[in-house]
Design a protein around this motif. Structure first.
Motif, PDB file in Angstrom:
ATOM      1  N   VAL A 237      -0.599 -15.441 -12.939  1.00  0.00           N
ATOM      2  CA  VAL A 237      -0.732 -14.278 -12.053  1.00  0.00           C
ATOM      3  C   VAL A 237       0.049 -14.497 -10.766  1.00  0.00           C
ATOM      4  CG1 VAL A 237      -2.365 -12.933 -10.682  1.00  0.00           C
ATOM      5  CG2 VAL A 237      -2.946 -13.573 -13.034  1.00  0.00           C
ATOM      6  N   VAL A 238      -0.046 -15.712 -10.211  1.00  0.00           N
ATOM      7  CA  VAL A 238       0.656 -16.005  -8.958  1.00  0.00           C
ATOM      8  C   VAL A 238       2.167 -15.865  -9.139  1.00  0.00           C
ATOM      9  CG1 VAL A 238       1.181 -17.836  -7.293  1.00  0.00           C
ATOM     10  CG2 VAL A 238      -1.179 -17.471  -8.050  1.00  0.00           C
ATOM     11  N   SER A 239       2.680 -16.233 -10.300  1.00  0.00           N
ATOM     12  CA  SER A 239       4.131 -16.211 -10.513  1.00  0.00           C
ATOM     13  C   SER A 239       4.726 -14.820 -10.462  1.00  0.00           C
ATOM     14  CB  SER A 239       4.471 -16.856 -11.862  1.00  0.00           C
ATOM     15  OG  SER A 239       3.984 -16.059 -12.934  1.00  0.00           O
ATOM     16  N   ILE A 240       3.907 -13.777 -10.648  1.00  0.00           N
ATOM     17  CA  ILE A 240       4.445 -12.404 -10.622  1.00  0.00           C
ATOM     18  C   ILE A 240       3.914 -11.589  -9.447  1.00  0.00           C
ATOM     19  CG2 ILE A 240       4.873 -12.300 -13.108  1.00  0.00           C
ATOM     20  CD1 ILE A 240       2.220 -10.860 -13.432  1.00  0.00           C
ATOM     21  N   LEU A 241       3.297 -12.235  -8.470  1.00  0.00           N
ATOM     22  CA  LEU A 241       2.858 -11.507  -7.281  1.00  0.00           C
ATOM     23  C   LEU A 241       4.076 -11.004  -6.498  1.00  0.00           C
ATOM     24  CD1 LEU A 241      -0.063 -13.776  -5.965  1.00  0.00           C
ATOM     25  CD2 LEU A 241      -0.235 -11.565  -7.121  1.00  0.00           C
ATOM     26  N   PRO A 242       3.968  -9.846  -5.873  1.00  0.00           N
ATOM     27  CA  PRO A 242       5.121  -9.269  -5.156  1.00  0.00           C
ATOM     28  C   PRO A 242       5.706 -10.192  -4.094  1.00  0.00           C
ATOM     29  CG  PRO A 242       3.389  -7.624  -5.413  1.00  0.00           C
ATOM     30  CD  PRO A 242       2.821  -8.919  -5.901  1.00  0.00           C
ATOM     31  N   LYS A 243       4.846 -10.862  -3.316  1.00  0.00           N
ATOM     32  CA  LYS A 243       5.372 -11.740  -2.271  1.00  0.00           C
ATOM     33  C   LYS A 243       6.117 -12.930  -2.861  1.00  0.00           C
ATOM     34  CE  LYS A 243       2.392 -10.691   1.662  1.00  0.00           C
ATOM     35  NZ  LYS A 243       1.543 -11.256   2.733  1.00  0.00           N
ATOM     36  N   ILE A 244       5.600 -13.473  -3.971  1.00  0.00           N
ATOM     37  CA  ILE A 244       6.287 -14.585  -4.638  1.00  0.00           C
ATOM     38  C   ILE A 244       7.627 -14.115  -5.189  1.00  0.00           C
ATOM     39  CG2 ILE A 244       6.149 -16.248  -6.527  1.00  0.00           C
ATOM     40  CD1 ILE A 244       4.221 -16.869  -4.295  1.00  0.00           C
ATOM     41  N   GLN A 245       7.633 -12.930  -5.795  1.00  0.00           N
ATOM     42  CA  GLN A 245       8.868 -12.380  -6.341  1.00  0.00           C
ATOM     43  C   GLN A 245       9.895 -12.108  -5.242  1.00  0.00           C
ATOM     44  OE1 GLN A 245       9.679 -11.218  -9.772  1.00  0.00           O
ATOM     45  NE2 GLN A 245       8.169 -12.801 -10.200  1.00  0.00           N
ATOM     46  N   GLU A 246       9.402 -11.706  -4.069  1.00  0.00           N
ATOM     47  CA  GLU A 246      10.308 -11.445  -2.957  1.00  0.00           C
ATOM     48  C   GLU A 246      10.940 -12.729  -2.446  1.00  0.00           C
ATOM     49  OE1 GLU A 246      10.110  -9.575   1.574  1.00  0.00           O
ATOM     50  OE2 GLU A 246       8.403  -9.345   0.202  1.00  0.00           O
ATOM     51  N   ALA A 247      10.126 -13.792  -2.377  1.00  0.00           N
ATOM     52  CA  ALA A 247      10.637 -15.075  -1.894  1.00  0.00           C
ATOM     53  C   ALA A 247      11.480 -15.772  -2.955  1.00  0.00           C
ATOM     54  CB  ALA A 247       9.474 -15.978  -1.473  1.00  0.00           C
ATOM     55  N   GLN A 248      11.099 -15.611  -4.232  1.00  0.00           N
ATOM     56  CA  GLN A 248      11.826 -16.228  -5.333  1.00  0.00           C
ATOM     57  C   GLN A 248      12.086 -15.181  -6.414  1.00  0.00           C
ATOM     58  OE1 GLN A 248      11.249 -20.425  -6.418  1.00  0.00           O
ATOM     59  NE2 GLN A 248       9.200 -20.210  -5.591  1.00  0.00           N
ATOM     60  N   PRO A 249      13.186 -14.494  -6.370  1.00  0.00           N
ATOM     61  CA  PRO A 249      13.456 -13.420  -7.334  1.00  0.00           C
ATOM     62  C   PRO A 249      13.498 -13.898  -8.781  1.00  0.00           C
ATOM     63  CG  PRO A 249      14.955 -13.290  -5.448  1.00  0.00           C
ATOM     64  CD  PRO A 249      14.239 -14.586  -5.341  1.00  0.00           C
ATOM     65  N   HIS A 250      13.818 -15.173  -8.981  1.00  0.00           N
ATOM     66  CA  HIS A 250      13.917 -15.669 -10.355  1.00  0.00           C
ATOM     67  C   HIS A 250      12.577 -16.148 -10.903  1.00  0.00           C
ATOM     68  CE1 HIS A 250      18.165 -16.173  -8.935  1.00  0.00           C
ATOM     69  NE2 HIS A 250      18.379 -15.585 -10.100  1.00  0.00           N
ATOM     70  N   SER A 251      11.552 -16.146 -10.107  1.00  0.00           N
ATOM     71  CA  SER A 251      10.237 -16.568 -10.588  1.00  0.00           C
ATOM     72  C   SER A 251       9.682 -15.517 -11.546  1.00  0.00           C
ATOM     73  CB  SER A 251       9.277 -16.753  -9.414  1.00  0.00           C
ATOM     74  OG  SER A 251       7.982 -17.034  -9.878  1.00  0.00           O
ATOM     75  N   GLY A 252       9.029 -15.988 -12.605  1.00  0.00           N
ATOM     76  CA  GLY A 252       8.503 -15.040 -13.572  1.00  0.00           C
ATOM     77  C   GLY A 252       7.598 -15.708 -14.592  1.00  0.00           C
ATOM     78  N   LEU A 253       7.296 -14.959 -15.641  1.00  0.00           N
ATOM     79  CA  LEU A 253       6.342 -15.429 -16.635  1.00  0.00           C
ATOM     80  C   LEU A 253       6.951 -16.434 -17.609  1.00  0.00           C
ATOM     81  CD1 LEU A 253       4.387 -12.155 -17.493  1.00  0.00           C
ATOM     82  CD2 LEU A 253       3.602 -14.102 -16.145  1.00  0.00           C
TER      83      LEU A 253
END
Length: 442
Positions: A237-253
């Protein structure tokens, strides 16, 4: 001259040109694989039965804790042989780790020992191995077990760093390919692989609940599976949070699914070491008296968790030997240069120094500075040797009577703690850009 020379001698005309540092790392890793192969041969039942012919190898087993001196140790001769082979490999890499302290470039005379004299290195390894089989039994197996536990835990952490780095690099490359080419195809592949990893993880969790827990009892197994399942859900769940995605665009499931699958594997490996027969259908009983063989056949060391662990060990060892990370932070942690960063003149002179008279050979890329820390590399191989030693013996150890090999709770807790450490490490890679906004995590 090839017996005393450097890596260039070991490349024939049909081999491509390569960096001297890469060839050296690969050859040391082959030494590790060779020792692993010998260890595997020694635990084959037919070979194990012949080990009692070694002088003194099965004597003195009862010298610990005042137990009788005529103990039949034939049921775990392979176990003892693997321990001595592991000791020999660990001593070999420890020797080179000490010799290579503070080597800065190939101009250091000690660099010739790192990159050459392969025949004599092989003789040294053989000599240490032969000497290891003459170590008096006594408390050696019991003491070396704890060295193996500590070393294996540290190598599992190295595995986790490499796995997290691989997961991030994989996702970044596929997303980069999607931006440049057929986006639908790459995104479809990304979704398919992620789905397969999560499906395999869910199936594995169900099987763990079915085979390693019971309606009554087995509280530890239920707790371990449930805690790791919850932690895997949290990191996903943390890996797809908006703030995480904003800081790390390549982060994902994709990364989260791979870490989840590995965590479930480590959980399975830990449950396979639970010493309670009621809660562990894969528990192996190795009894030298033969009383257990009436109802249960004498089993070999090959069980599914060990086979998977052996495969992961091979992949990680090759990863350490052949590849530098795409991420500067991982290269700093693993004490290697950034990918593609040659060592000064070595990199620039690569094509010219690679071939002399049309002969393909390795070229020295470390004249201005080493491309990896020699001592740290040997320490990694030392930990790898301890890890494969524990894997091939299923983390078992002789009990107080020295007649039965049992699985201690120590192995269970080490593996479970390593799975928690891996999840926390991956979680940190996600939240670090938010916690430390002033640092560059690109």
């Amino acid at each position: 001259s090839c017996l005393c020379g450097s890596a260039p001698c070991l490349l024939c005309g049909c081999c491509p040109s390569a960096k001297n540092s890469t060839i050296s790392r690969l050859l040391f890793t082959i030494f590790l694989f060779l020792g692993t192969l010998v260890s595997i041969i020694m635990i084959i039942p037919g070979v194990e039965k012949e080990l009692h012919k070694l002088p003194g190898f099965c004597e003195g087993s009862g010298s610990v804790l005042g137990v009788q001196t005529n103990v039949d140790c034939s049921s775990f001769l392979g176990h003892k042989a693997v321990y001595r082979m592991g000791f020999a490999m660990a001593a070999f890499f420890c020797l080179f780790a000490v010799l290579m302290v503070c080597v800065r470039s190939s101009k250091d005379p000690r660099a010739a020992l790192q990159n050459g004299f392969w025949f004599f290195k092989f003789l040294v390894l053989v000599g240490i191995t032969v000497g290891a089989f003459y170590i008096p039994d006594g408390a050696f197996t019991s003491v070396w077990f704890y060295f193996g536990v500590v070393g294996s835990f540290l190598f599992i952490l190295i595995q986790l760093v490499l796995l997290i780095d691989f997961a991030h690099s994989w996702s970044q490359r596929w997303l980069h390919n999607a931006d440049e080419g057929s986006a639908k195809g790459w995104y479809a592949a990304l979704c398919a692989v992620t789905f397969i990893f999560y499906a395999a993880s869910i199936a594995a969790v169900v099987l763990l609940y079915v085979y390693y827990t019971k309606p009554e009892g087995c509280t530890e197994g239920k707790a371990f599976i449930s805690i790791n399942l919850i932690l895997c859900l949290i990191v996903s769940v943390v890996s797809i949070l908006p703030k995480i995605q904003e800081a790390q665009p390549h982060s994902g499931l994709l990364q989260a699914s791979l870490i989840t699958l590995y965590t479930i594997y480590v959980t399975w490996s830990a449950l396979a070491n639970v010493p309670t027969q009621h809660c562990n259908p894969t528990l192996l009983l190795r009894n030298s008296t033969g009383s257990a063989t009436a109802t249960e056949p004498l089993t070999t060391w090959w069980d599914a968790p060990s086979i998977v662990g052996l495969v992961i060990f091979i992949l990680c060892s090759l990863f350490i030997s052949l590849r530098s990370s795409d991420h500067p932070q991982v290269n700093k942690l693993m004490l290697t240069e950034e990918s593609g960063a040659g060592a000064g003149a070595g990199a620039g002179a690569g094509p010219g120094g690679a071939e002399e008279g049309g002969v393909h050979r390795a070229y020295d890329n470390e004249q201005d500075g080493v491309s990896y820390n020699y001592t740290f590399f040997h320490l990694c191989l030392l930990l790898a040797a301890l890890y494969i030693m524990m894997t091939l013996t299923n983390w078992y150890r002789p009990d107080e009577s020295l007649q039965v090999l049992r699985s201690p709770w120590t192995a269970v807790w080490v593996k479970i703690c390593s799975s928690w450490a891996g999840l926390l490490l991956y979680l940190w890679t996600l939240v670090a850009p938010l916690v430390l906004p002033d640092r560059d995590f690109s």
